[in-house]
Design an enzyme around this catalytic site. Structure first.
Site, PDB file in Angstrom:
ATOM      1  N   TYR A 155     -45.352 -61.851 -55.118  1.00  0.00           N
ATOM      2  CA  TYR A 155     -43.974 -62.270 -55.418  1.00  0.00           C
ATOM      3  C   TYR A 155     -43.999 -63.507 -56.316  1.00  0.00           C
ATOM      4  O   TYR A 155     -43.290 -63.585 -57.327  1.00  0.00           O
ATOM      5  CB  TYR A 155     -43.241 -62.573 -54.101  1.00  0.00           C
ATOM      6  CG  TYR A 155     -41.806 -63.003 -54.272  1.00  0.00           C
ATOM      7  CD1 TYR A 155     -40.786 -62.060 -54.393  1.00  0.00           C
ATOM      8  CD2 TYR A 155     -41.457 -64.355 -54.297  1.00  0.00           C
ATOM      9  CE1 TYR A 155     -39.456 -62.453 -54.544  1.00  0.00           C
ATOM     10  CE2 TYR A 155     -40.142 -64.756 -54.448  1.00  0.00           C
ATOM     11  CZ  TYR A 155     -39.143 -63.801 -54.569  1.00  0.00           C
ATOM     12  OH  TYR A 155     -37.836 -64.201 -54.727  1.00  0.00           O
TER      13      TYR A 155
HETATM   14  N1  LIG Z   1     -33.189 -64.788 -50.915  1.00  0.00           N
HETATM   15  C1  LIG Z   1     -34.007 -65.746 -51.309  1.00  0.00           C
HETATM   16  O1  LIG Z   1     -34.521 -66.538 -50.511  1.00  0.00           O
HETATM   17  C2  LIG Z   1     -34.334 -65.918 -52.766  1.00  0.00           C
HETATM   18  C3  LIG Z   1     -34.903 -67.130 -53.205  1.00  0.00           C
HETATM   19  C4  LIG Z   1     -35.203 -67.276 -54.545  1.00  0.00           C
HETATM   20  C5  LIG Z   1     -34.954 -66.254 -55.440  1.00  0.00           C
HETATM   21  N2  LIG Z   1     -34.421 -65.090 -54.982  1.00  0.00           N
HETATM   22  C6  LIG Z   1     -34.212 -64.019 -55.937  1.00  0.00           C
HETATM   23  O2  LIG Z   1     -32.816 -63.856 -56.126  1.00  0.00           O
HETATM   24  C7  LIG Z   1     -32.518 -62.493 -56.384  1.00  0.00           C
HETATM   25  C8  LIG Z   1     -31.457 -62.021 -55.416  1.00  0.00           C
HETATM   26  O3  LIG Z   1     -31.937 -62.226 -54.109  1.00  0.00           O
HETATM   27  P1  LIG Z   1     -31.067 -61.887 -52.811  1.00  0.00           P
HETATM   28  O4  LIG Z   1     -31.538 -62.794 -51.744  1.00  0.00           O
HETATM   29  O5  LIG Z   1     -29.643 -61.842 -53.173  1.00  0.00           O
HETATM   30  O6  LIG Z   1     -31.661 -60.432 -52.492  1.00  0.00           O
HETATM   31  P2  LIG Z   1     -30.990 -59.139 -51.866  1.00  0.00           P
HETATM   32  O7  LIG Z   1     -32.110 -58.363 -51.263  1.00  0.00           O
HETATM   33  O8  LIG Z   1     -29.844 -59.485 -50.997  1.00  0.00           O
HETATM   34  O9  LIG Z   1     -30.441 -58.393 -53.160  1.00  0.00           O
HETATM   35  C9  LIG Z   1     -31.319 -57.802 -54.084  1.00  0.00           C
HETATM   36  C10 LIG Z   1     -30.678 -56.537 -54.596  1.00  0.00           C
HETATM   37  O10 LIG Z   1     -31.573 -55.928 -55.542  1.00  0.00           O
HETATM   38  C11 LIG Z   1     -31.486 -54.525 -55.338  1.00  0.00           C
HETATM   39  N3  LIG Z   1     -32.681 -53.868 -55.853  1.00  0.00           N
HETATM   40  C12 LIG Z   1     -33.934 -53.888 -55.357  1.00  0.00           C
HETATM   41  N4  LIG Z   1     -34.751 -53.111 -56.067  1.00  0.00           N
HETATM   42  C13 LIG Z   1     -33.989 -52.587 -57.066  1.00  0.00           C
HETATM   43  C14 LIG Z   1     -34.262 -51.693 -58.141  1.00  0.00           C
HETATM   44  N5  LIG Z   1     -35.483 -51.184 -58.327  1.00  0.00           N
HETATM   45  N6  LIG Z   1     -33.249 -51.369 -58.982  1.00  0.00           N
HETATM   46  C15 LIG Z   1     -32.001 -51.862 -58.790  1.00  0.00           C
HETATM   47  N7  LIG Z   1     -31.681 -52.703 -57.788  1.00  0.00           N
HETATM   48  C16 LIG Z   1     -32.667 -53.057 -56.935  1.00  0.00           C
HETATM   49  C17 LIG Z   1     -31.383 -54.360 -53.829  1.00  0.00           C
HETATM   50  O11 LIG Z   1     -30.878 -53.074 -53.467  1.00  0.00           O
HETATM   51  C18 LIG Z   1     -30.427 -55.491 -53.495  1.00  0.00           C
HETATM   52  O12 LIG Z   1     -29.092 -55.047 -53.525  1.00  0.00           O
HETATM   53  C19 LIG Z   1     -33.841 -61.738 -56.275  1.00  0.00           C
HETATM   54  O13 LIG Z   1     -34.374 -61.543 -57.550  1.00  0.00           O
HETATM   55  C20 LIG Z   1     -34.713 -62.679 -55.473  1.00  0.00           C
HETATM   56  O14 LIG Z   1     -36.080 -62.477 -55.751  1.00  0.00           O
HETATM   57  C21 LIG Z   1     -34.085 -64.899 -53.678  1.00  0.00           C
END
Ligand SMILES: NC(=O)c1ccc[n+]([C@@H]2O[C@H](COP(=O)([O-])OP(=O)(O)OC[C@H]3O[C@@H](n4cnc5c(N)ncnc54)[C@H](O)[C@@H]3O)[C@@H](O)[C@H]2O)c1
Length: 277
Positions: A155
């Site tokens: 990741y």
């Molecule tokens: N949650 C955290 O702690 C965190 C921290 C830093 C960065 N992020 C990043 O922020 C972004 C959003 O995170 P979140 O916490 O809202 O995650 P989340 O899991 O709630 O949402 C991610 C979305 O991406 C969709 N997704 C996954 N694979 C996919 C694909 N192949 N095609 C289309 N859609 C797809 C999922 O269905 C989901 O709806 C991500 O990129 C994550 O890596 C998250």
């Protein structure tokens, strides 16, 4: 770029911060918000919950498929006209295994969705945006893309890649004197469910609503880079000036960041995703 009257495309827009930003964009008067997601159930829920805020359209897309990305991007442009702002939120984390216990499937899926897909989407978006010299491409990366973290090496690698790509494109556009804007966002852990089980000793886990609002503000202010919290902007400075052992002790032991993944369970309710071709 201001959101009012704009067409906004959000990948991963059916969950977490993407879903919240879709709602905020509609509340701020966006002309239309198009969400892309792989989860049909989350898409259906988001449409139901958000439709009273304004015009929202949803597309089932696997962003790791370049063909699907290209086809659906054309479809969106055909249906909405130009896309003004693209916010790339789609992302996954697969486990808290150490790298020797990871699998080829975890490497492939994580890199394809978190690192390569933003380039597929970015390529479609930027061809249009550069041609008309207007638009804003936003990529949500992670603090794990600036700070090495045990038990999330793939990741971390994927987000490191996304930061390097997004910020390099910013420089290219700047040198072209383009008016297309790039914002790279690197948040710490957010309480959306994606990282359920992580325990953070010093830095609070971020609130999804406040984080989404901060990202929207960064877009409106044309920020090139948004570390959240702000103190994370200094990670690279600290790594540059501190001896490695002191840096590891500070971030690992004092801030406890190197142990955050120990309790990771991930979102249990997430619909299992099929393996990628
Ligand atoms: N949650 C955290 O702690 C965190 C921290 C830093 C960065 N992020 C990043 O922020 C972004 C959003 O995170 P979140 O916490 O809202 O995650 P989340 O899991 O709630 O949402 C991610 C979305 O991406 C969709 N997704 C996954 N694979 C996919 C694909 N192949 N095609 C289309 N859609 C797809 C999922 O269905 C989901 O709806 C991500 O990129 C994550 O890596 C998250």
């Amino acid at each position: 770029m201001k959101l009012k009257d704009k067409n906004i495309l959000i990948t991963g827009g059916a969950s977490g911060i993407g879903k919240i930003m879709a709602r905020i964009a509609l509340q701020k008067g966006a002309n239309c918000v198009a969400i892309w997601d792989i989860s049909e159930k989350n898409i259906a829920d988001t449409l139901t919950e958000h439709q009273s805020y304004g015009k929202i359209k949803a597309y089932k897309v696997d962003v790791s498929s370049s063909q699907m990305v290209e086809d659906t991007y054309r479809q969106v442009v055909g249906e909405l006209g130009q896309v003004d702002i693209v916010i790339q939120c789609a992302g996954i984390v697969t486990s808290n295994n150490t790298f020797n216990n990871n699998t080829v499937d975890e490497i492939d899926r994580t890199m394809k969705i978190n690192a390569i897909a933003p380039m597929y989407v970015g390529l479609c978006a930027l061809k249009d945006m550069v041609a008309r010299d207007n638009g804003h491409l936003v990529t949500i990366t992670s603090a794990a893309g600036m700070l090495s973290m045990p038990k999330m090496s793939i990741y971390s690698a994927s987000k490191w890649c996304a930061i390097g790509w997004s910020d390099s494109v910013r420089l290219e556009l700047q040198r072209m004197k383009s008016h297309v804007r790039i914002t790279t966002v690197a948040p710490y852990f957010i309480n959306t469910g994606m990282f359920d089980g992580v325990r953070s000793k010093v830095f609070p886990i971020l609130d999804p609503e406040k984080t989404a609002a901060k990202i929207i503000k960064s877009i409106e202010r044309n920020k090139t880079f948004a570390g959240i919290p702000f103190s994370f902007h200094f990670i690279r400075l600290m790594e540059g000036i501190l001896p490695q052992a002191l840096f590891d002790w500070f971030y690992g032991d004092v801030f406890g960041i190197y142990n955050v993944m120990d309790g990771f369970t991930g979102r249990k309710s997430l619909t299992p995703q099929p393996p990628l071709p």
